[in-house]
Structures are given as structure tokens and as C-alpha cells.
Enzyme design. Structure first.
Site, short mmCIF file in Angstrom:
data_model
loop_
_atom_site.label_atom_id
_atom_site.label_comp_id
_atom_site.label_asym_id
_atom_site.label_seq_id
_atom_site.Cartn_x
_atom_site.Cartn_y
_atom_site.Cartn_z
N CYS A 158 67.62 34.03 58.47
CA CYS A 158 66.94 34.08 57.17
C CYS A 158 66.58 32.70 56.62
O CYS A 158 65.58 32.11 57.01
CB CYS A 158 67.76 34.89 56.18
SG CYS A 158 66.75 35.59 54.84
N GLY A 199 64.14 61.29 29.80
CA GLY A 199 63.36 61.79 28.69
C GLY A 199 61.88 61.58 28.95
O GLY A 199 61.46 60.46 29.28
N THR A 249 63.66 54.24 30.91
CA THR A 249 62.20 54.12 31.08
C THR A 249 61.62 52.87 30.43
O THR A 249 60.41 52.74 30.34
CB THR A 249 61.51 55.36 30.48
OG1 THR A 249 61.81 55.45 29.08
CG2 THR A 249 61.98 56.64 31.17
N GLU A 277 69.88 40.50 59.32
CA GLU A 277 70.99 39.70 58.81
C GLU A 277 72.08 40.60 58.23
O GLU A 277 71.81 41.54 57.47
CB GLU A 277 70.44 38.77 57.71
CG GLU A 277 71.48 37.92 57.02
CD GLU A 277 70.87 37.04 55.94
OE1 GLU A 277 71.54 36.07 55.53
OE2 GLU A 277 69.73 37.30 55.51
N SER A 286 58.53 61.55 27.11
CA SER A 286 58.12 61.48 25.70
C SER A 286 56.64 61.78 25.48
O SER A 286 56.22 61.98 24.34
CB SER A 286 58.41 60.08 25.16
OG SER A 286 57.57 59.11 25.80
N LYS A 313 71.16 42.02 24.67
CA LYS A 313 70.73 43.35 25.05
C LYS A 313 70.49 43.43 26.56
O LYS A 313 70.91 44.39 27.22
CB LYS A 313 69.45 43.74 24.31
CG LYS A 313 69.63 44.11 22.86
CD LYS A 313 68.32 44.66 22.29
CE LYS A 313 68.49 45.10 20.85
NZ LYS A 313 67.26 45.68 20.28
N LYS A 360 74.84 30.84 60.43
CA LYS A 360 73.77 30.48 59.50
C LYS A 360 74.04 29.09 58.94
O LYS A 360 75.14 28.80 58.45
CB LYS A 360 73.70 31.51 58.37
CG LYS A 360 72.52 31.33 57.42
CD LYS A 360 72.44 32.51 56.46
CE LYS A 360 71.24 32.40 55.52
NZ LYS A 360 71.13 33.58 54.62
#
Length: 561
Positions: A154, A296, A403, A45, A298, A527, A113
Site C-alpha cells: 500500500c 424516518g 438522514t 493488505e 419525511s 455535535k 511494510k
């Protein structure tokens, strides 16, 4: 004379917006199909545009580039094979998601489609117009007969109307061109939908899916063919490009696919999750032209798994890790970070942050006079680490890999502009309990396309020790959160299941704990909106799958019966 037809399924990895590069992928696959003696080669697609193109597809210049690419590809089909290419298609001022037939050296015809998905990660109703239910595509065979291919794009396979209409119009087989993203539940759901369409129409079905990473989405390939007895007779590889040649013949009044190559798909959900994480990160970094990643390390489990995925995706030479210890970092964590980097073979630098943290404390001391230390000082440590990682990224070029996991992002147990700082997160849709499972899986298995080493790559002590952010003395995650098995069970019910608080309590969860988790989940939306993208692994990932307002006065717990 038995009627025969050879269809090549080109499971390619296109890049959104890279029209010329995508056309070159199609050109190479067409040459391979021609060498294999195929009569038709099929592409996924919107393969000329890349999927999903989102609002990019609304640009007239982009629409024109896609159409021009089709015109340039068409002459390749002058002496076969024909091609079916997914592309945007403009007609009478409307924009469609189309399957375009290139045959005999020209752009011969197209099918539009019909079923436009408008849920989860999909919002095609926003950019495309709905096409009519398509009619079969006829192909002339050597014996003078016709093969009528019932072409679906699809979502057309996920509704009954399209397949039934194609069968009523005389289709001999069903062929589905897909851009179907991976999640652990979708793989089985596809197969179930394919079986349902076969049962309704008594027609065999070929399912072609694209492969590759595109921002939050990973397309796993795993294209397959089922005969009308619903038996699997061919299957492509998972999480890699593949080229599957299928041979079809008419017998007993119907068409069937001869048994062909069947690649084994991952049966362990963790193998599939890990494969998606590796492919998604590799494509995000490579397609966006980053030289590598920096993160990082840790000594904790999240950063260890993130580093392992990065090394498997990019190779150890493209992964730069940093230990960023503060005075709260234990010697064991330093030892575990070093052991992990050594096992993975990637670079590890030690950059202590204590002097920088102290300098910030002295700077803020006049403003904070008389106030006791709290999470403010903890967050300063995290933000110093983010600042240093971003400095490495700016100076040397690698993308910062965050992470954090889904459990933390669900309840806001993360620091804005600190450990959330970065360009991509491979664990964004992995709950903490899943992180533990994935670490154990990777220590026992090495994916076939992994660029990292064999054997255990995550120290056992990292897996066994209680999770901690080490931002204060003797800190443990369970000081602030319920135990992760409890937390994740509640979150799964709330996020993936959209379940009511009362239902979770009736299932045996502690009422106060559930209410607390619901409140944290609601409050952390601001957040999550600022978090980097990360690969979708579950049925409902944060971001495109789950779009909640930040300013939101509704509280789930207030509606509890």
C-alpha cells in the site's frame, strides 16, 4: 523458450476480526487460482485480519489467530499456486504489517511494510513498527530462470524510495497489495502514483486493492495492471469482489503483462459516490448482523435519498420507513413520502407524533411558564421521532439509519438525540448540493448490483421543493442558513481546503457570511463528535479524517488579516 508467469489478483471483501471467515475467502480464491493455472495468487493488505484492524491488532490472541490461520493455509500451496497474504507479523517483539509468502506447503518468507501512513484516516505508526525497505521476492520459472517480484504494501507505492530500491535490487515487476479507501480524489491519485513509480523504475506495475465497507471506510477495489509504457492492460470491477487473472511474459529483456480483461470504472463522480454509499451501508448492516434498517421518511430530499441507497443496498424487504408527521407536516410532504416508498417498494407506516409532543409540552409547562416557544419545542419534535425510531429498532431489530447530510453536520443544523439518533448515516460526507446531484443521478441510473427498482425512485417534487425541516410554520432551511450552493462552497474551502477566511473573501464570498459559517463550524464540533459513523466520500470526512478538540477557544475569524 519464453519465460511466462500467471498471477491471479484476488480482490476480496474481508471482515475485520473474522479471521476464520477471511481464511475461507482466501481458501476459495486459491482453489479458483489453481483451476485457472495460476503460479501465484495475491491477496490485499492485511487480508487475513481485515483492514484496518486498529487497536484490535495489538491483542496477542488476535496476532496468534492470524499466524495460526496462515499455518493452516500454507499446505494448500504444496502443489501450487503460491500465495501472498497480507497479515500482522510478530518478530523479535515487534509488530509489523506484512506480506507473507506461502509456497511449497509452508510459510516460506515475508516482506514488511516500510512506509507507514500517519495522516487522514490512517494511524499505522500507532500500532505497527516500520519494516526495512524490502528486497524482491524470487520465483523459479519452468525454464530455470527467476522472476523477481518487487513487492510493496500500500503506502510503499506512495513514496519513491521503495520502488527505486526494488528496481536497483533487480525486480522485474512491481506488485502492490492494498487496503486503499475510496474517496472521489483518491482514485485518480492512485493511478498518478502508479505511473510515477513506473516512470522512475521502467517496470510494469500490478495494483491489487481490497473491496468492501468497514465502518466509515469503503474500499472500492478497481485493481489494475499497467505495463511499463504506462498503458492499462487489465482492470477489475469496482465496488464488488472480483478475480483477475493476468499473464506475464519476458520479452526484449523485460517483463510485460498481456492485455486482459478491462472493466469500466465509473467516470461520473456521482456514480462512484453512490456505489460507495451502497456498498458501505450493505457491509455495515450485514457484517454487524442487523436484519435491516428503519428510517424516518419525511418527504424531504435527504430521507428520500437515504431510503433509495438503503433499498439498493439491502433490498426493499429489509427497509422499513416511517412517516412521523406533526402538525407542521404539510400534506405535500406526506404525499411525497408515500410516493417515494411506493417507488422503492419498501414498507411505510404512518405514526403521528402530535399527541406525544403535546404530552411532553404539558409535562414541561410548569418549568417553562412564561417563556415563549423557540427551538426547544422544535427539538422536542425531532427527539420524539428519534425515540420512536429507536423503539422500533429495539423491538424489531433493524438499525436506525440517520438522514443528515454534511452541510447540516458542518454547521450544527441537526438535533442531538433527534434526527442525529441512529447507527449509521450514508449522507454524512455528502454536502447538500451533492445530495441533489445524487438524487438526479439515481433517477436516471440503476447501479448494476442494486437491489432496488429501475427508473426514477425519488419524486421530482422532492428534488424541486425548497428544503425544510417542517418544525414550525412556513419554515425553510434558508431561514437559518445561507443558500446551500453558497454554504457548500464555503464549507468545502474550510473543511477540505483548510483555507483562510481572507482567502475565501478574496474569492468573492461575502465576508459576513463566511465569518458566520466559520463560527457555526467551530461551535458544532461537540455535535459531530456524537454523530453516528458514515461512509467517507470526500478527501476529508468528519471523524477519522478531521480530529478537532471539542473544548477549543481558538477562532479562525480572529486570525483574519
Amino acid at each position: 523458450m519464453t519465460s511466462q508467469f500467471r498471477i491471479a489478483l484476488a480482490q476480496i471483501n474481508p471482515t475485520v476480526g473474522a479471521v476464520a471467515e477471511n481464511a475461507e475467502l482466501i481458501r476459495r480464491s486459491h482453489a479458483e487460482a489453481k483451476a485457472a493455472g495460476a503460479d501465484l495468487v495475491v491477496f490485499p493488505e492485511l487480508s487475513i485480519a481485515g483492514y484496518p484492524p486498529e487497536d484490535l491488532v495489538l491483542k496477542p490472541a488476535f496476532q496468534g489467530a492470524c499466524r495460526n490461520a496462515l499455518e493452516r493455509l500454507a499446505p494448500l500451496t504444496a502443489d501450487g499456486p503460491a500465495m501472498l497474504v497480507g497479515s500482522p507479523w510478530v518478530e523479535d517483539g515487534q509488530l509489523f504489517n506484512a506480506a507473507v509468502l506461502l509456497q511449497g506447503g509452508v510459510v516460506e518468507s515475508h516482506r514488511l511494510k516500510h512506509a507507514l501512513p500517519n495522516y487522514g484516516v490512517f494511524d499505522e505508526v500507532r500500532v505497527f513498527d516500520q519494516g526495512p525497505i524490502p528486497s524482491p521476492v524470487p520465483f523459479a520459472l519452468a525454464d530455470g530462470s527467476l522472476l523477481r517480484v518487487g513487492l510493496m504494501v500500500c503506502e510503499d507505492m506512495w513514496v519513491e524510495d521503495v520502488a527505486e530500491a526494488l528496481a536497483e535490487c533487480g525486480a522485474d515487476l512491481l506488485l502492490v497489495m492494498n487496503g486503499s479507501p475510496f474517496d472521489v480524489e483518491n482514485v485518480e491519485a492512485r493511478l498518478q502514483q502508479a505511473v510515477a513509480r513506473i516512470t522512475e523504475t521502467d517496470l510494469p506495475l500490478a495494483y491489487l486493492n481490497q473491496v468492501g465497507g468497514q465502518d466509515e471506510l469503503c474500499f472500492d477495489g478497481a485493481s489494475f495492471v499497467l505495463n511499463k509504457d504506462r498503458r492499462l492492460v487489465a482492470q477489475a470491477k469496482t465496488f464488488v469482489e472480483d478475480f483477475l487473472v493476468t499473464d506475464w511474459e519476458a520479452c526484449d529483456g523485460g517483463w510485460t503483462c498481456r492485455p486482459g480483461r478491462i472493466e469500466t470504472a465509473p467516470e461520473d463522480p456521482n456514480a462512484a459516490r453512490y456505489g460507495a454509499m451502497v456498498l458501505a451501508l450493505r457491509d455495515y448492516v450485514t457484517k454487524n448482523r442487523f436484519p435491516g434498517v428503519v428510517l424516518g421518511l419525511s418527504g424531504g430530499i435527504d430521507s428520500a435519498l437515504s431510503a433509495a441507497v438503503a433499498v439498493d443496498a439491502l433490498g426493499p424487504e429489509r427497509v422499513h420507513t416511517l412517516m412521523l408527521p406533526s402538525r407542521f407536516t404539510s400534506e405535500a410532504s406526506l404525499e411525497d413520502a408515500k410516493a417515494c416508498a411506493e417507488a422503492l417498494g419498501c414498507r411505510l407506516d404512518d405514526v403521528p407524533i402530535e399527541a406525544t409532543v403535546d404530552a411532553i409540552a404539558r409535562t414541561l409547562e410548569p418549568l417553562f411558564d412564561g417563556r415563549a416557544p423557540d427551538t426547544t419545542e422544535e427539538n422536542v419534535q425531532s427527539r420524539v421521532r428519534g425515540l420512536l425510531l429507536m423503539a422500533i429498532s429495539n423491538k424489531l431489530g433493524p438499525m436506525v439509519l440517520t438522514t443528515g447530510n454534511k452541510s447540516e453536520m458542518s454547521v450544527g443544523y441537526a438535533t442531538l438525540y433527534g434526527d442525529m439518533c441512529g447507527g449509521y448515516s450514508v449522507l454524512k460526507d455528502a454536502y447538500k448540493t451533492t445530495v441533489f446531484e445524487l438524487c438526479r443521478w439515481r433517477n436516471a441510473h440503476r447501479p448494476t448490483d442494486a437491489l432496488g427498482p429501475d427508473g426514477p425512485v425519488i419524486p421530482e417534487r422532492v428534488i424541486q421543493k425548497p428544503p425544510t425541516a417542517e418544525l414550525r410554520d412556513d419554515q425553510k432551511d434558508e431561514d437559518s442558513l445561507p443558500p446551500y450552493p453558497v454554504l457548500d462552497a464555503i464549507l468545502h474551502g474550510l473543511v477540505e481546503g483548510e483555507r483562510h477566511v481572507g482567502d475565501l473573501i478574496a474569492d468573492g464570498q461575502d465576508g459576513d457570511t463566511v465569518r458566520r459559517v466559520v463560527n457555526l463550524l467551530d461551535l458544532a464540533e461537540y455535535k459531530r463528535r456524537q454523530a453516528p459513523p458514515g461512509v467517507k466520500l470526500t478527501a476529508k470526512a468528519f471523524g477519522r479524517d478531521r480530529r478537532y478538540p471539542i473544548t477549543n477557544a481558538f477562532r479562525h475569524v480572529r486570525t483574519e488579516p
